[in-house]
Scaffold this motif. Sequence first.
Motif, PDB file in Angstrom:
ATOM      1  N   ASP A   1      -1.442  -0.656  -4.405  1.00 21.64           N
ATOM      2  CA  ASP A   1      -0.050  -0.746  -4.851  1.00 21.64           C
ATOM      3  C   ASP A   1       0.081  -0.292  -6.298  1.00 21.64           C
ATOM      4  OD1 ASP A   1       0.662  -1.762  -2.419  1.00 21.64           O
ATOM      5  OD2 ASP A   1       0.847  -3.848  -3.065  1.00 21.64           O
ATOM      6  N   LEU A   2      -0.887  -0.698  -7.119  1.00 23.83           N
ATOM      7  CA  LEU A   2      -0.856  -0.346  -8.543  1.00 23.83           C
ATOM      8  C   LEU A   2      -0.966   1.165  -8.732  1.00 23.83           C
ATOM      9  CD1 LEU A   2      -0.865  -1.123 -11.527  1.00 23.83           C
ATOM     10  CD2 LEU A   2      -3.326  -1.496 -11.361  1.00 23.83           C
TER      11      LEU A   2
ATOM     12  N   GLU B   1       2.229   2.775  -7.703  1.00 24.95           N
ATOM     13  CA  GLU B   1       3.252   2.520  -8.718  1.00 24.95           C
ATOM     14  C   GLU B   1       3.073   3.441  -9.928  1.00 24.95           C
ATOM     15  OE1 GLU B   1       6.145  -0.153 -10.919  1.00 24.95           O
ATOM     16  OE2 GLU B   1       5.700   0.154  -8.805  1.00 24.95           O
ATOM     17  N   MET B   2       1.818   3.647 -10.333  1.00 21.87           N
ATOM     18  CA  MET B   2       1.543   4.504 -11.486  1.00 21.87           C
ATOM     19  C   MET B   2       1.935   5.956 -11.209  1.00 21.87           C
ATOM     20  SD  MET B   2       0.482   2.486 -13.781  1.00 21.87           S
ATOM     21  CE  MET B   2       0.122   3.759 -14.976  1.00 21.87           C
ATOM     22  N   ILE B   3       1.604   6.420  -9.996  1.00 27.00           N
ATOM     23  CA  ILE B   3       1.953   7.805  -9.629  1.00 27.00           C
ATOM     24  C   ILE B   3       3.468   7.966  -9.574  1.00 27.00           C
ATOM     25  CG2 ILE B   3       1.802   9.535  -7.793  1.00 27.00           C
ATOM     26  CD1 ILE B   3      -1.003   8.345  -7.148  1.00 27.00           C
TER      27      ILE B   3
ATOM     28  N   LEU C   1      -6.144  -5.924  -9.110  1.00 27.36           N
ATOM     29  CA  LEU C   1      -6.079  -5.448 -10.492  1.00 27.36           C
ATOM     30  C   LEU C   1      -7.360  -5.738 -11.271  1.00 27.36           C
ATOM     31  CD1 LEU C   1      -4.532  -4.222 -12.861  1.00 27.36           C
ATOM     32  CD2 LEU C   1      -3.383  -6.416 -13.190  1.00 27.36           C
ATOM     33  N   GLY C   2      -7.951  -6.912 -11.056  1.00 27.67           N
ATOM     34  CA  GLY C   2      -9.215  -7.241 -11.721  1.00 27.67           C
ATOM     35  C   GLY C   2     -10.322  -6.274 -11.340  1.00 27.67           C
TER      36      GLY C   2
ATOM     37  N   MET D   1       5.501  -5.918 -11.359  1.00 26.58           N
ATOM     38  CA  MET D   1       5.024  -5.487 -10.052  1.00 26.58           C
ATOM     39  C   MET D   1       4.856  -6.700  -9.164  1.00 26.58           C
ATOM     40  SD  MET D   1       2.110  -2.593 -10.294  1.00 26.58           S
ATOM     41  CE  MET D   1       1.853  -2.816  -8.523  1.00 26.58           C
ATOM     42  N   LYS D   2       5.176  -6.544  -7.904  1.00 29.66           N
ATOM     43  CA  LYS D   2       4.937  -7.626  -6.959  1.00 29.66           C
ATOM     44  C   LYS D   2       3.796  -7.215  -6.040  1.00 29.66           C
ATOM     45  CE  LYS D   2       9.627  -9.473  -6.960  1.00 29.66           C
ATOM     46  NZ  LYS D   2      10.841  -9.734  -6.186  1.00 29.66           N
TER      47      LYS D   2
END
Length: 590
Positions: free
Chosen positions: A403-404, A407-409, A128-129, A391-392
Motif C-alpha cells: 500500500d505504501l 501511495e508513493m507512486i 512499514l517497519g 495512510m490507512k
Amino acid sequence: MNFIITATLNAIKQIYNEEIAESVINIQETRKEFEGQVTIVVFPFTKISKKSPEETAKAIGEYLVENVEDITAFNVVKGFLNLSIAESYWINLLNNELLSDDFGKVKANGQKVMVEYSSPNTNKPLHLGHVRNNLLGYAVAELLKADGYEVFKVNLVNDRGIHICKSMLAWEKWGNSETPDSSGLKGDHLVGKYYVIFDKEYKKEIEALKAEGQTEDEAKKNAPLIKEAQQMLLAWEAGDEEVINLWKKMNGWVYTGFDISYKNLGVDFDKYYYESNTYLLGKDTVDEGLEKGVFFKKEDGSVWIDLTADGLDQKLVLRADGTSVYITQDLGTAQMKYDDFEMDQSIYVVGNEQDYHFKVLFLILEKLGKSWAKGLHHLSYGMVDLPSGKMKSREGTVVDADDLVAEMIDTARQKTEALGKINDFSDDEKEELYYNIGLGALKYFLLKVEPKKRLLFDPSESIDFQGHTGPFIQYTHARIKSLLLKANYKVGVKSLAFGALSETELEMIMLLAKYPTEISTAAKAYSPAFLANYLYELAKLFNKFYHEVPPIVKEESEALKQHRLNICKLTADVLKSGTKILGINVPERM
C-alpha cells in the motif's frame, strides 16, 4: 591531501629535528569565515616546538609556503594553521583523479561480510517497519561492497511456529479453499487475512470464557482455537503429512507475494535461510557450552548461562524438557552461517526492541570461544511513524508495504503531472518516472536519518522537488543531463587553467573530491545517512553553482565552458553512483 601530510612531517623534522607519527597530524577543511581550504591542527606539535600554538603554526606555515609549490599562502588562527592551495592543484586533481573512470571505485580488501536483513514472518505481508529494515539492509550491503568488501546478503525467514499455525487453522476453518488466484489477492495478503480472522475469532472465545467466570489469562489458555493451533504445531513438528502439505502450500503463496514486494522495493538476497530448517540447531552448541563450563544445568534439567558479572542476567538456553528457546536457535544459526561463508563480519539488521537479545547472543558466542564472534554487529534501528490519518492500512493496525509503495507512486504521479513538464513522455516512460520518483522519495527519506533514530515519515513531504528529498537529487541529475546534451559536452577533454576559480567552483571540486571518503565513512558506520546527506549537499551546491555562473551553453571561452561542463558531468556521475548505492534510480530527464 597526502602531500600536505608528507610536507608537514618534513617541516617538523627540518624545523625541530623531530620525527612524529603520521596519525598525529589532524587535517580539516578550513571554516568558511577564514581564508584557505585546508587547516592543520597545531596543538599536538607544541610539545616538540616548546613554543605557543601561534608561533608553532607560523613557523610551519612559512616552511610550507617556501618549500611546497601547491601551498601559496597561510594564516594562523590560534592553534590552527589555514593553508591556501594553488588553483593549479585543484585543476590537476579534477583532470587526473576526479574525471578518471576509476574515481570512487575501491579495490577489493579481501574481507567478507554478511548482511542479514528483512527476516519476515510468513503469516502476514511486509509492513512499514519491514520497509525500513529492507532498505537499510540493502543500502548497507551496497555501501560495504562499494568500500571493497565481498558481501553476502541473506534473509532468515521465520516460517514456522504458532503464528503460522494460526493462519493455517483459520484458512482451514473459514477459507472455503480460497486461493490467491480465486481471490485476486497477493499470497501474503491472503494468508495475512486469515491471521487477522484467527485473532478476531480467538478474542470472541476469550470474551465468552471470561463471561463464564474465567480470568483473562485462563481464557487465553483455554480458548478452543488456541488449543487447536497448538495441536497443529505439534503435528507439524511430528511431520504430519496433511499439516506439512498445508504449510507448504500457504507458505508458497506468501513467498510469491514477498517476491513481488521485494522487486517493488528493489532489494535482493544471495541466500535464504528458513527457521523450519534451523529451529533444531543450537543443541550441539549447548552441549559444547556445558563441557566448557560456560553453561550450567539446574536441578530440573534446564540449561542456563550466568551473565550477571557482565551486568546482564541469567539466561535460559535450553528448557528442562530439552526443547530450544529462541537464543538456542540463534546460536546454532550463527555457527551454520559462519560455516557456510567464513565471513569476517556479520551484521544483523534488526529493530531496537531486540538490543538486549543481541547483546546476550554475541556475549555467549564470545564466551564459547568462537573466533568470529568479535565480528558480529547488531545494526539496531528505530521505529517509523506516520502522521495520523496520512495512510490507512488494509487491516487498520499497521501500514502495509505494498500500500505504501502504491501511495508513493500515486503521489509522485500527481506532483509530477502538476508541473506539466512531461507531455512528450510516452505512457511507459511516465510510469517508469512515477515509480522512480516515488520509490526514490521513500528510500531517501528513510535512509537520510541515522538508523538508531525513530522517524516520522510523511509521504507527501518526501516528494518535494526543492526540499531535502530524493526527488530534489533526482531532479538535479536530470537537469545536468539536459545541460550536457544542450551544450554538446565532449567527454575526455580536460579542464585548462584559465584564471581564478570562483569560490563556488572551488567548493564544488573540493566537495566532489570527498566522495570516496564519504562512502568509506558511511560503510564503517553502517549508516547510509552519511552518504545520503552528502549527496543532498552536493546537489544543493551544484544548484548554487548553476545559478551563479553565466549560462554555460552560451559561454564563448571553450576552455571555460569545458571546465564547467566537466564539473557538471562529474556531479551527475557522483549523484548517479551514490544514489545507486542507496538503491535509488536517477532519471535521465524529468
